[in-house]
Design a protein around this motif. Structure first.
Motif, PDB file in Angstrom:
ATOM      1  N   LEU A  81       0.657  -1.498   0.101  1.00  0.00           N
ATOM      2  CA  LEU A  81      -0.109  -0.270  -0.052  1.00  0.00           C
ATOM      3  C   LEU A  81       0.859   1.156   0.165  1.00  0.00           C
ATOM      4  N   GLY A  82       2.281   1.210  -0.061  1.00  0.00           N
ATOM      5  CA  GLY A  82       2.731   2.150   0.053  1.00  0.00           C
ATOM      6  C   GLY A  82       3.450   2.700  -1.438  1.00  0.00           C
ATOM      7  N   PRO A  83       4.498   3.258  -0.879  1.00  0.00           N
ATOM      8  CA  PRO A  83       4.659   4.700  -2.693  1.00  0.00           C
ATOM      9  C   PRO A  83       5.679   3.608  -3.322  1.00  0.00           C
ATOM     10  N   ARG A  84       5.149   3.533  -4.954  1.00  0.00           N
ATOM     11  CA  ARG A  84       4.973   2.818  -5.789  1.00  0.00           C
ATOM     12  C   ARG A  84       5.815   3.438  -7.545  1.00  0.00           C
ATOM     13  N   GLY A  85       7.027   3.665  -7.559  1.00  0.00           N
ATOM     14  CA  GLY A  85       7.807   3.877  -8.792  1.00  0.00           C
ATOM     15  C   GLY A  85       9.232   4.845  -7.689  1.00  0.00           C
ATOM     16  N   THR A  86      10.155   4.519  -8.620  1.00  0.00           N
ATOM     17  CA  THR A  86      11.416   5.825  -8.211  1.00  0.00           C
ATOM     18  C   THR A  86      11.097   6.486  -7.705  1.00  0.00           C
ATOM     19  N   THR A  87       9.563   8.179  -8.367  1.00  0.00           N
ATOM     20  CA  THR A  87      10.568   9.407  -8.443  1.00  0.00           C
ATOM     21  C   THR A  87       9.814   9.364  -6.268  1.00  0.00           C
ATOM     22  N   ALA A  88       8.920   8.419  -6.454  1.00  0.00           N
ATOM     23  CA  ALA A  88       7.767   8.488  -5.386  1.00  0.00           C
ATOM     24  C   ALA A  88       9.010   7.760  -4.386  1.00  0.00           C
ATOM     25  N   ILE A  89       9.404   6.243  -3.980  1.00  0.00           N
ATOM     26  CA  ILE A  89      10.457   5.758  -2.579  1.00  0.00           C
ATOM     27  C   ILE A  89      11.518   6.846  -2.839  1.00  0.00           C
ATOM     28  N   GLY A  90      12.361   7.636  -3.984  1.00  0.00           N
ATOM     29  CA  GLY A  90      12.934   8.515  -3.324  1.00  0.00           C
ATOM     30  C   GLY A  90      12.221  10.207  -2.416  1.00  0.00           C
ATOM     31  N   TRP A  91      11.396  10.335  -2.272  1.00  0.00           N
ATOM     32  CA  TRP A  91      11.008  11.311  -1.864  1.00  0.00           C
ATOM     33  C   TRP A  91      10.869  11.541  -0.849  1.00  0.00           C
ATOM     34  N   LEU A 132       1.480  11.219   2.316  1.00  0.00           N
ATOM     35  CA  LEU A 132       0.439  10.356   2.610  1.00  0.00           C
ATOM     36  C   LEU A 132      -0.143  10.115   0.918  1.00  0.00           C
ATOM     37  N   ILE A 133      -0.437  11.544  -0.004  1.00  0.00           N
ATOM     38  CA  ILE A 133      -0.752  11.256  -1.296  1.00  0.00           C
ATOM     39  C   ILE A 133      -0.212  10.122  -2.282  1.00  0.00           C
ATOM     40  N   LEU A 134       1.273   9.605  -2.303  1.00  0.00           N
ATOM     41  CA  LEU A 134       1.552   8.268  -2.483  1.00  0.00           C
ATOM     42  C   LEU A 134       1.464   7.441  -1.726  1.00  0.00           C
ATOM     43  N   TYR A 135       0.302   6.755  -1.063  1.00  0.00           N
ATOM     44  CA  TYR A 135       0.624   5.581  -0.761  1.00  0.00           C
ATOM     45  C   TYR A 135      -0.785   5.833  -1.269  1.00  0.00           C
ATOM     46  N   ASP A 136      -1.803   4.413  -0.814  1.00  0.00           N
ATOM     47  CA  ASP A 136      -2.681   4.059  -1.455  1.00  0.00           C
ATOM     48  C   ASP A 136      -3.645   4.878  -0.967  1.00  0.00           C
ATOM     49  N   PRO A 137      -5.168   4.601  -1.306  1.00  0.00           N
ATOM     50  CA  PRO A 137      -6.008   5.446  -0.473  1.00  0.00           C
ATOM     51  C   PRO A 137      -6.368   5.021   0.496  1.00  0.00           C
ATOM     52  N   ILE A 142      -6.109   6.231   7.072  1.00  0.00           N
ATOM     53  CA  ILE A 142      -4.982   5.896   7.910  1.00  0.00           C
ATOM     54  C   ILE A 142      -4.126   6.708   8.592  1.00  0.00           C
ATOM     55  N   GLY A 143      -3.140   6.923   7.293  1.00  0.00           N
ATOM     56  CA  GLY A 143      -2.046   8.072   8.199  1.00  0.00           C
ATOM     57  C   GLY A 143      -2.915   9.749   8.425  1.00  0.00           C
ATOM     58  N   THR A 144      -3.188   9.498   8.331  1.00  0.00           N
ATOM     59  CA  THR A 144      -2.959  11.244   8.913  1.00  0.00           C
ATOM     60  C   THR A 144      -3.512  11.426  10.411  1.00  0.00           C
ATOM     61  N   VAL A 145      -3.498  10.047  10.892  1.00  0.00           N
ATOM     62  CA  VAL A 145      -3.784   9.807  12.398  1.00  0.00           C
ATOM     63  C   VAL A 145      -2.777  10.639  12.600  1.00  0.00           C
ATOM     64  N   LEU A 146      -1.337  10.786  11.585  1.00  0.00           N
ATOM     65  CA  LEU A 146      -0.067  11.437  12.274  1.00  0.00           C
ATOM     66  C   LEU A 146      -0.346  13.232  12.873  1.00  0.00           C
ATOM     67  N   PHE A 147      -1.204  13.705  11.670  1.00  0.00           N
ATOM     68  CA  PHE A 147      -1.224  15.285  12.133  1.00  0.00           C
ATOM     69  C   PHE A 147      -1.702  15.489  13.147  1.00  0.00           C
ATOM     70  N   ALA A 148      -1.706  14.416  14.273  1.00  0.00           N
ATOM     71  CA  ALA A 148      -2.573  14.578  15.298  1.00  0.00           C
ATOM     72  C   ALA A 148      -0.776  15.044  16.313  1.00  0.00           C
ATOM     73  N   PHE A 173      -8.065  17.599   4.177  1.00  0.00           N
ATOM     74  CA  PHE A 173      -6.780  16.094   3.257  1.00  0.00           C
ATOM     75  C   PHE A 173      -7.805  14.915   4.235  1.00  0.00           C
ATOM     76  N   ILE A 174      -7.809  14.628   5.063  1.00  0.00           N
ATOM     77  CA  ILE A 174      -8.589  14.147   5.549  1.00  0.00           C
ATOM     78  C   ILE A 174      -9.909  14.420   5.336  1.00  0.00           C
ATOM     79  N   VAL A 175     -10.866  14.561   4.547  1.00  0.00           N
ATOM     80  CA  VAL A 175     -12.429  14.878   4.186  1.00  0.00           C
ATOM     81  C   VAL A 175     -11.499  14.322   2.418  1.00  0.00           C
ATOM     82  N   GLY A 176     -10.411  14.919   1.883  1.00  0.00           N
ATOM     83  CA  GLY A 176     -10.237  14.649   0.536  1.00  0.00           C
ATOM     84  C   GLY A 176      -9.480  12.993   0.624  1.00  0.00           C
ATOM     85  N   PHE A 177      -8.496  12.460   1.077  1.00  0.00           N
ATOM     86  CA  PHE A 177      -8.783  11.072   1.559  1.00  0.00           C
ATOM     87  C   PHE A 177      -9.984   9.955   1.553  1.00  0.00           C
ATOM     88  N   GLY A 178     -10.555  10.375   2.787  1.00  0.00           N
ATOM     89  CA  GLY A 178     -11.496   9.976   2.966  1.00  0.00           C
ATOM     90  C   GLY A 178     -12.610  10.028   1.665  1.00  0.00           C
TER      91      GLY A 178
END
Length: 395
Positions: A81-91, A132-137, A142-148, A173-178
């Motif tokens: 569910l993580g980033p895919r591609g060289t650019t995403a992983i590099g970032w 988070l944008i680079l992750y699976d939806p 789930i990762g938006t909890v880090l905003f806390a 972004f929570i609503v957008g990701f939701g």
């Protein structure tokens, strides 16, 4: 007639209830507006004795929390569910390196300034979102909890306006990701999760990352304001007698550790009773505030502390070079007397000078009280000689 009376009473009760609700909403709106517009005293939160013991703990917590950022970045690199591609992983790897550096700075470095905390907020929000944008939806939501974590930073160290900016960013972004997760689930279908579950998770995340920081900051601000009111003079905003005591001990310890001289100055406005009698107490208060403001500016450059210890009396304590502190004493007499003021006043100043080689350093902290009494006696000698002067006693 009885029935008509009951109808009238019911209508009146409904109207009173409506007015009560409007009154409650108006009070809530006013309280929210006051909270949002309230000035934010970063230096107080960071440096005052009542909150200072927490800064080390909070710094360690933020360092650990930032390492949690890094840990999640590492784990997601190995997830489907993580980033895919060289650019995403590099970032993500670059953000990971920044997270480790920031965590080290939180734990090992000195207490930073306000700009650093604002930078940490931007780092936490913008870089976290970019990852988070680079992750699976589903993982993004789930990762938006880090905003806390950055929300907690705002709660303790930054202003309500910055907290609101963070919460708007977070909620967007929570609503957008939701929505993105909901569309994915409804379109592709995921066996272990459905649309209502996504909506529920989105609401819970909003409550945790948006609602909790607001209530926490209101509570924290209330406690901090109570602490300020107990040690600050309400008219001038400088320390009162209770507040100056602990600051004097801190300053004494710093001076002893760094082998500096100390100076204690008592500043009293000359013939202040005549100011009140002639112009009134309100204008007299204006004079006291003006004197406090000028003293504050003079003392700030020397790293000293200032308190209002009586109606028209102030105590200044300094640590540093003896000659420079004596010069400051003369500056106080000169600066506080300005013929251009609408109500010109002069001051009598008494100074107790404790040089770095004085034998009284071995006496301990009791020398602080002795120095303050010596400065007070010197001030009265200045007043008896006509005022508008500095009298110095070495101890």
């Amino acid at each position: 007639m009885a029935s008509g009376g009951r109808d009238f009473d019911e209508v009146a009760s409904i109207r009173r209830s409506g007015r009560h609700r409007r009154g409650v909403l108006a009070k809530l709106a006013a309280a929210t507006s006051d909270w949002y517009r309230a000035p934010h005293d970063f230096e107080w939160i960071l440096n005052h004795r009542s909150t200072r013991p927490l800064t080390g703990i909070i710094r360690a917590v933020f360092g650990t929390a930032t390492m949690m950022y890094a840990l999640t970045s590492i784990l997601m690199l190995f997830s489907d569910l993580g980033p895919r591609g060289t650019t995403a992983i590099g970032w993500v790897a670059l953000v990971l390196a920044i997270q480790v550096a920031v965590a080290a700075r939180c734990v090992l470095g000195p207490i930073p300034g306000k700009k650093w905390f604002i930078g940490f907020l931007a780092f936490g929000d913008i870089l976290t979102t970019s990852v988070l944008i680079l992750y699976d939806p589903i993982a993004s939501l789930i990762g938006t909890v880090l905003f806390a974590i950055t929300g907690a930073l705002c709660t303790y160290f930054l202003s309500p306006r910055l907290l609101v900016a963070h919460l708007v960013w977070t909620a967007t972004f929570i609503v957008g990701f939701g929505i993105r997760t909901f569309v994915t689930v409804m379109h592709d279908g995921v066996g272990y999760i459905d649309g209502p579950a996504v909506a529920t998770a989105t609401v819970v995340l909003l409550l945790a990352t948006v609602g909790v920081p607001v209530f926490a900051q209101v509570a924290w601000t209330t406690l901090s304001n109570d602490a300020k009111r107990s040690v600050l003079d309400p008219l001038t905003g400088v320390y009162n007698r209770r507040g100056i005591d602990s600051e004097l001990l801190d300053l004494w310890q710093q001076a002893q550790k760094r082998e500096l001289s100390m100076a204690f100055l008592v500043v009293d406005i000359d013939k202040f009773k005549s100011v009140n009698d002639r112009f009134g107490h309100s204008r007299g208060d204006d004079v006291i505030v003006r004197v406090a403001d000028r003293l504050r500016r003079l003392v700030r450059h020397q790293g000293g502390v200032l308190a209002r210890t009586g109606g028209e009396e102030f105590l200044v304590a300094l640590a540093g070079d003896a000659r420079a502190m004596v010069d400051l004493g003369f500056d106080i007499v000169r600066v506080l007397c300005d013929a251009r003021d609408d109500i010109p006043v002069t001051v009598s100043v008494g100074m107790a000078l404790l040089r770095d080689d004085s034998a009284l350093w071995d006496v301990g902290t009791s020398v602080v009280g002795r120095a303050a009494r010596t400065a007070d006696a010197a001030m009265y000698r200045s007043k008896q000689s006509g005022g508008n002067s500095l009298v110095i006693d070495e101890i």
